[in-house]
Design a protein around this motif. Structure first.
Motif, mmCIF file in Angstrom:
data_model
loop_
_atom_site.group_PDB
_atom_site.id
_atom_site.type_symbol
_atom_site.label_atom_id
_atom_site.label_comp_id
_atom_site.label_asym_id
_atom_site.label_seq_id
_atom_site.Cartn_x
_atom_site.Cartn_y
_atom_site.Cartn_z
ATOM 1 N N TRP A 72 0.811 -1.221 0.000
ATOM 2 C CA TRP A 72 0.000 0.000 0.000
ATOM 3 C C TRP A 72 0.844 1.270 0.000
ATOM 4 C CZ3 TRP A 72 -4.400 0.061 -2.006
ATOM 5 C CH2 TRP A 72 -5.157 -1.106 -2.024
ATOM 6 N N VAL A 73 1.971 1.239 0.679
ATOM 7 C CA VAL A 73 2.866 2.413 0.656
ATOM 8 C C VAL A 73 3.353 2.639 -0.774
ATOM 9 C CG1 VAL A 73 5.125 3.274 1.396
ATOM 10 C CG2 VAL A 73 3.563 2.250 3.072
ATOM 11 N N LEU A 74 3.849 1.585 -1.423
ATOM 12 C CA LEU A 74 4.337 1.730 -2.800
ATOM 13 C C LEU A 74 3.205 2.051 -3.767
ATOM 14 C CD1 LEU A 74 6.999 -1.120 -3.017
ATOM 15 C CD2 LEU A 74 7.386 1.349 -3.027
ATOM 16 N N TYR A 75 2.042 1.452 -3.567
ATOM 17 C CA TYR A 75 0.904 1.705 -4.462
ATOM 18 C C TYR A 75 0.575 3.197 -4.476
ATOM 19 C CZ TYR A 75 -3.360 0.621 -7.019
ATOM 20 O OH TYR A 75 -4.331 0.530 -7.994
ATOM 21 N N VAL A 76 0.493 3.795 -3.299
ATOM 22 C CA VAL A 76 0.187 5.229 -3.204
ATOM 23 C C VAL A 76 1.315 6.065 -3.811
ATOM 24 C CG1 VAL A 76 -0.139 7.148 -1.577
ATOM 25 C CG2 VAL A 76 -1.385 4.999 -1.258
ATOM 26 N N LEU A 77 2.563 5.695 -3.551
ATOM 27 C CA LEU A 77 3.694 6.439 -4.120
ATOM 28 C C LEU A 77 3.695 6.375 -5.643
ATOM 29 C CD1 LEU A 77 6.556 5.565 -1.602
ATOM 30 C CD2 LEU A 77 5.349 7.756 -1.861
ATOM 31 N N PHE A 78 3.416 5.186 -6.205
ATOM 32 C CA PHE A 78 3.361 5.066 -7.668
ATOM 33 C C PHE A 78 2.206 5.900 -8.234
ATOM 34 C CE2 PHE A 78 5.412 0.678 -7.124
ATOM 35 C CZ PHE A 78 6.672 1.164 -7.417
ATOM 36 N N TRP A 79 1.094 5.926 -7.544
ATOM 37 C CA TRP A 79 -0.051 6.708 -8.005
ATOM 38 C C TRP A 79 0.275 8.206 -7.955
ATOM 39 C CZ3 TRP A 79 -3.783 9.921 -5.545
ATOM 40 C CH2 TRP A 79 -4.891 10.219 -6.351
ATOM 41 N N LEU A 80 0.909 8.636 -6.856
ATOM 42 C CA LEU A 80 1.305 10.044 -6.750
ATOM 43 C C LEU A 80 2.338 10.418 -7.809
ATOM 44 C CD1 LEU A 80 1.520 10.432 -2.872
ATOM 45 C CD2 LEU A 80 -0.202 11.422 -4.411
ATOM 46 N N ARG A 81 3.263 9.495 -8.088
ATOM 47 C CA ARG A 81 4.244 9.754 -9.151
ATOM 48 C C ARG A 81 3.530 9.996 -10.486
ATOM 49 N NH1 ARG A 81 8.258 5.089 -11.022
ATOM 50 N NH2 ARG A 81 6.278 4.369 -11.841
ATOM 51 N N GLY A 82 2.503 9.203 -10.749
ATOM 52 C CA GLY A 82 1.723 9.399 -11.968
ATOM 53 C C GLY A 82 1.062 10.761 -12.002
ATOM 54 N N LEU A 83 0.506 11.177 -10.880
ATOM 55 C CA LEU A 83 -0.131 12.503 -10.820
ATOM 56 C C LEU A 83 0.885 13.614 -11.027
ATOM 57 C CD1 LEU A 83 -2.651 12.120 -7.862
ATOM 58 C CD2 LEU A 83 -3.154 12.154 -10.309
ATOM 59 N N LEU A 84 2.089 13.459 -10.439
ATOM 60 C CA LEU A 84 3.131 14.472 -10.607
ATOM 61 C C LEU A 84 3.633 14.542 -12.043
ATOM 62 C CD1 LEU A 84 5.162 13.966 -7.307
ATOM 63 C CD2 LEU A 84 3.676 15.900 -7.906
#
Length: 124
Positions: A72-84
């Motif tokens: 879940w930590v990585l999932y959120v980080l990957f999603w935020l990276r996509g948004l950035l």
């Protein structure tokens, strides 16, 4: 490492079909959630197809590899990276390495038994 691979590849999540959980969570998500893997539980709006079951079981195996919280930590980080990277919510979801692995292999019913550990890394 073979023991871990055998352990992970033979595990199946607990499935809950016709669940309201994906409907409720869709109010907060950037996409309409059809099915969702939360640790050892998979919730689906309807009866699950073989493809959906395989897709969500791939996520369950990813959870096991990363001891649940790491997923879940990585999932959120990957999603935020996509948004950035100026991707919308739905595109960030689809570009997530966990989702890419699951979508690329959810039609292959033998993938779960053949899947190398940490195979999502090749989608980084």
């Amino acid at each position: 490492m073979n023991f871990i691979k055998r352990f992970v590849s033979t595990r199946k999540p607990w499935l809950f079909e016709n669940s309201k959980v994906p409907i409720f969570l869709s109010y907060f998500a950037p996409i309409e959630i059809f099915a969702l893997s939360l640790g050892p539980f998979v919730f689906c709006r309807e009866k699950m197809s073989t493809r959906t079951r395989t897709h969500e079981t791939i996520h369950y195996h990813q959870h096991l590899e990363l001891l649940f919280i790491g997923f879940w930590v990585l999932y959120v980080l990957f999603w935020l990276r996509g948004l950035l990277n100026k991707k919308g919510g739905a595109e960030s979801y689809r570009s997530n390495p966990f989702e890419r692995e699951a979508y690329d292999n959810d039609e292959n019913e033998s993938y779960l038994s053949e899947r190398p550990l940490y195979n999502w890394v090749k989608y980084l």
